[in-house]
Every structure is written in C-alpha cells, then in structure tokens.
Write a protein that holds these residues in place. Sequence first.
Motif, PDB file in Angstrom:
ATOM      1  N   HIS A 234      28.111  -8.769  39.507  1.00 56.46           N
ATOM      2  CA  HIS A 234      28.336  -9.599  40.688  1.00 56.46           C
ATOM      3  C   HIS A 234      28.513  -8.692  41.893  1.00 56.46           C
ATOM      4  CE1 HIS A 234      30.362 -12.364  43.484  1.00 56.46           C
ATOM      5  NE2 HIS A 234      29.725 -13.335  42.803  1.00 56.46           N
ATOM      6  N   ARG A 235      28.044  -9.132  43.035  1.00 54.13           N
ATOM      7  CA  ARG A 235      28.045  -8.283  44.224  1.00 54.13           C
ATOM      8  C   ARG A 235      29.429  -7.770  44.580  1.00 54.13           C
ATOM      9  NH1 ARG A 235      26.305 -11.053  49.626  1.00 54.13           N
ATOM     10  NH2 ARG A 235      27.171  -9.064  50.329  1.00 54.13           N
ATOM     11  N   ILE A 240      32.285  -0.789  43.101  1.00 52.02           N
ATOM     12  CA  ILE A 240      32.973   0.043  42.105  1.00 52.02           C
ATOM     13  C   ILE A 240      32.110   0.231  40.856  1.00 52.02           C
ATOM     14  CG2 ILE A 240      35.289  -0.603  42.880  1.00 52.02           C
ATOM     15  CD1 ILE A 240      35.363  -2.529  40.399  1.00 52.02           C
ATOM     16  N   ILE A 241      30.793   0.113  41.009  1.00 50.06           N
ATOM     17  CA  ILE A 241      29.909   0.154  39.838  1.00 50.06           C
ATOM     18  C   ILE A 241      29.987   1.492  39.103  1.00 50.06           C
ATOM     19  CG2 ILE A 241      27.862   0.969  41.098  1.00 50.06           C
ATOM     20  CD1 ILE A 241      26.215  -0.968  39.301  1.00 50.06           C
ATOM     21  N   ASP A 242      30.298   2.567  39.823  1.00 49.16           N
ATOM     22  CA  ASP A 242      30.392   3.867  39.166  1.00 49.16           C
ATOM     23  C   ASP A 242      31.649   3.990  38.305  1.00 49.16           C
ATOM     24  OD1 ASP A 242      32.011   3.802  41.392  1.00 49.16           O
ATOM     25  OD2 ASP A 242      31.777   5.919  41.865  1.00 49.16           O
ATOM     26  N   ASP A 246      29.116   0.263  30.483  1.00 51.66           N
ATOM     27  CA  ASP A 246      27.994  -0.638  30.204  1.00 51.66           C
ATOM     28  C   ASP A 246      28.474  -2.006  29.742  1.00 51.66           C
ATOM     29  OD1 ASP A 246      26.249   1.278  30.950  1.00 51.66           O
ATOM     30  OD2 ASP A 246      25.367   1.626  28.973  1.00 51.66           O
ATOM     31  N   SER A 247      29.637  -2.063  29.094  1.00 54.19           N
ATOM     32  CA  SER A 247      30.153  -3.358  28.630  1.00 54.19           C
ATOM     33  C   SER A 247      30.566  -4.258  29.796  1.00 54.19           C
ATOM     34  CB  SER A 247      31.350  -3.137  27.698  1.00 54.19           C
ATOM     35  OG  SER A 247      32.399  -2.452  28.373  1.00 54.19           O
ATOM     36  N   ASP A 248      30.759  -3.652  30.963  1.00 50.26           N
ATOM     37  CA  ASP A 248      31.124  -4.444  32.145  1.00 50.26           C
ATOM     38  C   ASP A 248      29.888  -4.934  32.896  1.00 50.26           C
ATOM     39  OD1 ASP A 248      33.897  -3.976  31.758  1.00 50.26           O
ATOM     40  OD2 ASP A 248      33.669  -1.976  32.646  1.00 50.26           O
ATOM     41  N   PHE A 253      20.543  -6.070  32.308  1.00 56.12           N
ATOM     42  CA  PHE A 253      20.405  -4.874  33.149  1.00 56.12           C
ATOM     43  C   PHE A 253      20.563  -3.612  32.309  1.00 56.12           C
ATOM     44  CE2 PHE A 253      22.294  -1.389  35.506  1.00 56.12           C
ATOM     45  CZ  PHE A 253      21.371  -1.217  36.522  1.00 56.12           C
ATOM     46  N   VAL A 254      21.560  -3.602  31.421  1.00 56.85           N
ATOM     47  CA  VAL A 254      21.786  -2.424  30.576  1.00 56.85           C
ATOM     48  C   VAL A 254      20.551  -2.140  29.727  1.00 56.85           C
ATOM     49  CG1 VAL A 254      23.159  -1.476  28.677  1.00 56.85           C
ATOM     50  CG2 VAL A 254      24.281  -2.740  30.526  1.00 56.85           C
ATOM     51  N   LYS A 255      19.947  -3.189  29.166  1.00 57.08           N
ATOM     52  CA  LYS A 255      18.737  -3.033  28.350  1.00 57.08           C
ATOM     53  C   LYS A 255      17.592  -2.487  29.205  1.00 57.08           C
ATOM     54  CE  LYS A 255      15.723  -5.681  25.211  1.00 57.08           C
ATOM     55  NZ  LYS A 255      14.454  -5.436  25.899  1.00 57.08           N
TER      56      LYS A 255
END
Length: 586
Positions: A234-235, A240-242, A246-248, A253-255
């Motif tokens: 979510h935007r 804080i994406i860094d 991957d579970s978050d 997207f992870v795939k």
Amino acid sequence: MLEPICLIENTTNNELKVNQEAVAILSSFHQPVVVVSIVGMYRTGKSYLMNRLAGKNKGFALGSTIQSKTKGIWMWCVSVPGREQTLVLLDTEGLGDVEKGDEKNDHWIFSLAVLLSSTLIYNSSGTINNVAVMNLQYVTELTKHIKVKSNDEDEADASAEYVRFFPSFIWAVRDFTLDLEANGKPITADEYLENSLKLKPGHNKNVATSTSARECIRKYFPRRKCFVFDTPVHRDKLKIIDQLSDSDLEERFVKQATEFCSYVLGNSQVKTIKGGIKVTGRLLAKLVMMYVDTIKSGKVPCLENAVVALAQTENSKAVEEAHSLYKQLLSKRIVLHTETQEELSNVHEICLKEALELFFDRSFKDDDRRFQTQLMDLVRNEYDKKCQENEELSLNYCTTLLSQLGATLKPDYYLKQSGYQYFRKDLEALIFRYRNTKGRGIKAEQALEEYLAKTNELGRTLLLADRSLSEQQKRIEEQQAYAKMQEVKAKAAELMMVTMERRIEDVTRAQEENKRQLMEKFERERRDMQSEHEQVLQQMLREQNAMLQQGFDANATQMQREIGQLRREMSQAQNRSGGDWWCTIS
C-alpha cells in the motif's frame, strides 16, 4: 563492497566528475564484470529494484518524496554465486527531473549507462503506452552521443556495430494494473512489449516521432525482455519499503521480483567491447574515466577509439606482467648452475609458455604484434642473461675446483729424478678426479682447457729439467702432452657447439610456441566473432521480418542492405584462415 559508492558524480552545475575512490575499488577487480545498469524517469523505484538484485533491502538510497534521491551514477560490486565474475550494479540518476532541468545532462547519463552496461534496465511505471515510449526519447539520440567508428564516413554503415555492442534491454513496468490480454487472449509480458513497439503507419509529425522512438528501440536493442510488477505494498508503506521483509509485501510482487532477479542474474553476460574483448574491473574503470573525460571535452565517446586507447595501456601492462612472471618462474624453477644447457632450456621453454599464456589472455588488438615482439625481446634478453650467468657460475666453480685439486702439484716436489713422470701421473689423476666430480656444469671442459694451458708451462719446464729422459723420450712426452691438450680443447669445442645448437633450437622453439598460442588466440577470436555475427544476423532478420509483416517495406529494405553488409563481413572472416592471417603479419 558492503554498500554502494558514487562512481560518477553529477555536480551542482550538472557536470560529470569521476570519483577516484570508486575507480580504485573497481580497478582492484581483475575478474570479468557483468554490468547491469538501470535508467528511467525519476521517482519510479529504480534503486529498490537494484537493491533486490544485490540481495539486500538497503543499499542504493531510496527516496519517499518527489525529489530525486540518486545523483549521478552509483556503483555496487557484488559477487556472482558460482561464477568467476563480479556483478557491477549501476543505479543512475532519474531522467526528467524538473529541478535539474537539463536534458543534455540526462542524455549523457543515459548514454553512459548504455556504454558501460551489458544489461540495461529501463524502469517505468503504469503501462507501455505512447507516452511511455516517447519518454524513452533518449534512444533516438543515442547515435548523436555514441559513435562506433572513428571515421564519420563509416558511421552510416555502423548499425550492426551498434547492435553488436549495445547491452541487452529489459523494460521493467512498475505498478502495472492491467490484465495481460490482447484480443481476448492472455499474452506474455514479452508479447506485450513487442505489441507496444509495433511501428505506427502515417506521416504526420507526431506519428513520425513515435515511430522513430519505436524503430530505434527495435534497431539498437533487438535482445529485449519485459517484466511487469504489481504495486509491492500500500502506498502508505512505500516510504518504509526498505524496512519490510518479503512477507510484508504483496505475494504477486515478490514472485515477479524473484523471477526478474533470477532472469537478470542468470542471463546477463560479461561486458564486452569492440573486438569481443571481455571487460575486467580494471578495464571498466578505465572506460569510465575515458568516456567521462571525452564528454567533458565536448566530444562524443567512440567505441573504436576507446578500444585503441585501452589496448595501448593494457598491452603494455600485459607485457610487463608476462615478463615479470617469466623472470619469477625462471628464478624459482632453476638452480644455477645447471649440469647441461638442455636442463636450463627445458625450464625456459615451460616458463615462456606460461608467460605467453598470460600475455595472450590479457592483451588485445595487438594487430601489428608490436607488444608481442616486445615481450619476446624481453624474454630473450632475460634468458640470455640467465644463460650467461649459468656459464659464469659453472666456469667459476670449475676453476675453483681445479685450483683445489691442483694444490698438491707443487713444482719443487717434481724437481728430481723422473720428476716429470710423477707430474704427468698426478696430473692424470687430477683430471680423472675432476671429471668424476658432479655438478661441474656446461663450462667444465673450457675450465679444464684453461687450467691445462697453465700447467703445460710447468710440465714443459719439468720435462726439460728431467735428466732421466733422453731427448727422444722428451719429444714423445711433449707430443703426448700436446695431444692431451688438443683432446681437451676438442671436447670443450664440442660441448660449446652443443650448447650453441641448443640455444639456436631454443629460439626456434620459442617462435613455434609463440605462433601456436597466437594461432589459438586467433581461432578463438574468429569463432567468437562468427558466433557474434550469427547472433546479430538472426536478430536483424527477425526485425526485418517483423517490419515486412507490419507493412514497413522501406525500413525492411534499409535493413536488408545492412544484413547484406554483415553477411559479406561474415564470409570474409570465415574464408580467412589463421595461416593466411599469420602470413600477413609475419
């Protein structure tokens, strides 16, 4: 490298400046490099994608505001698991930054990414529509910012050259929300890209501009791949994406990101330059400095000139390193003095072989064999010095040995009745002991000849003083002493001739080994060039076929001329044998 470092700084005046610390780091890598660059509009998430390629959450700086975070070109060198290569990731400053407002600077950033990389990732968001293609206007300007050949007159026929040395192209579409469908049927991301790059019919200005961008992408980047990515989170969490695992993140997207990283790491090739030369970290560092210096001087970087300039410095370095290796190996593997010349020659032959292997591995574009000849001269001089040293050590050892053995031959002792016979008997015993002493070396007989020349004077004096011998007996003894001297002299000359013949043979063997390795290198390069030609030809034929199917006959006709030129080059290369090539440079 634990973290990225700025490789090319973009100053406040939008001038490019190479970071010498980064150059030093890059120069320390002697393995071939796989260079993956990412370009795209600013604030589209390029840095995050590169961090994933490095296998890290953090590294290249991420931004959460409308301002561009990355300035210039940043570098991160990481190891490639299971491969003797270094992966160099280049994160570039976002294109189209309104705060910078310097389109020319953007063109140079884009051009440098193309020049330096073996895989180029273009990162955009949304969809691949006409606007997205038009945003990639930098492709249409590439030939204004990159030259393949130094002669401007030849540049018009250089399309195949661009294809050969430009990186493979990956379009990464971020925040993709559409379904991959066309005409009611599912399509792949690659098909989606190819559909988007179809040329548009028409002659008005907008259509011509749009067609030009598509045509340039198709012409200069025939090796194309596309990946689409869902929004990762979510935007509100993007800032804080860094910090997220991957579970978050969104599972799709992870795939998608995993498949992307697997493809890039598995399919990106070692960076090569004109002539099929594999680029090491040291070479890449020099290319960076060379290209930036050229741009700062107001000129256009030229691949051909870059290779020529690199060849000068790298071939000199190859000569220096090969010569140093030869000296090191020869000193390590041989203990002077040797018993025979053959012993030294055999070691020389092995050391020369390894030195040549190093030289041919490091050198390139030594078309007139100037550097190769320089190395052979240095090796020959080094070998000559070692042979001379070997002879001197043998001669000194034998002279000392004879002096020690002859210490008992005191003239006063033989000044008596039958003294000369005693002297000859003791001298024969000395010669016997001397010749049965091991480790005398290749100057053993010469040392004995010189020793006997001195002792013969003593023998003559003793012979004249010995009253027990008649004049006839003295003449016989004198003849026997002379014959013995001639025998030793003949043996010394024979051994000297054997040594000289082996030294001449060494020169012949060195030339043969030199030619053998040179021919092997030529054949490898010819096979690589032929394979490269075949790959480019197939890519051009696919593009020509696509243009014919889409009704762009004029474009297909132009490409046919380029295909014809490439086929002629392939035929010439195929028909030119290694022996013919050797004759032209011998």
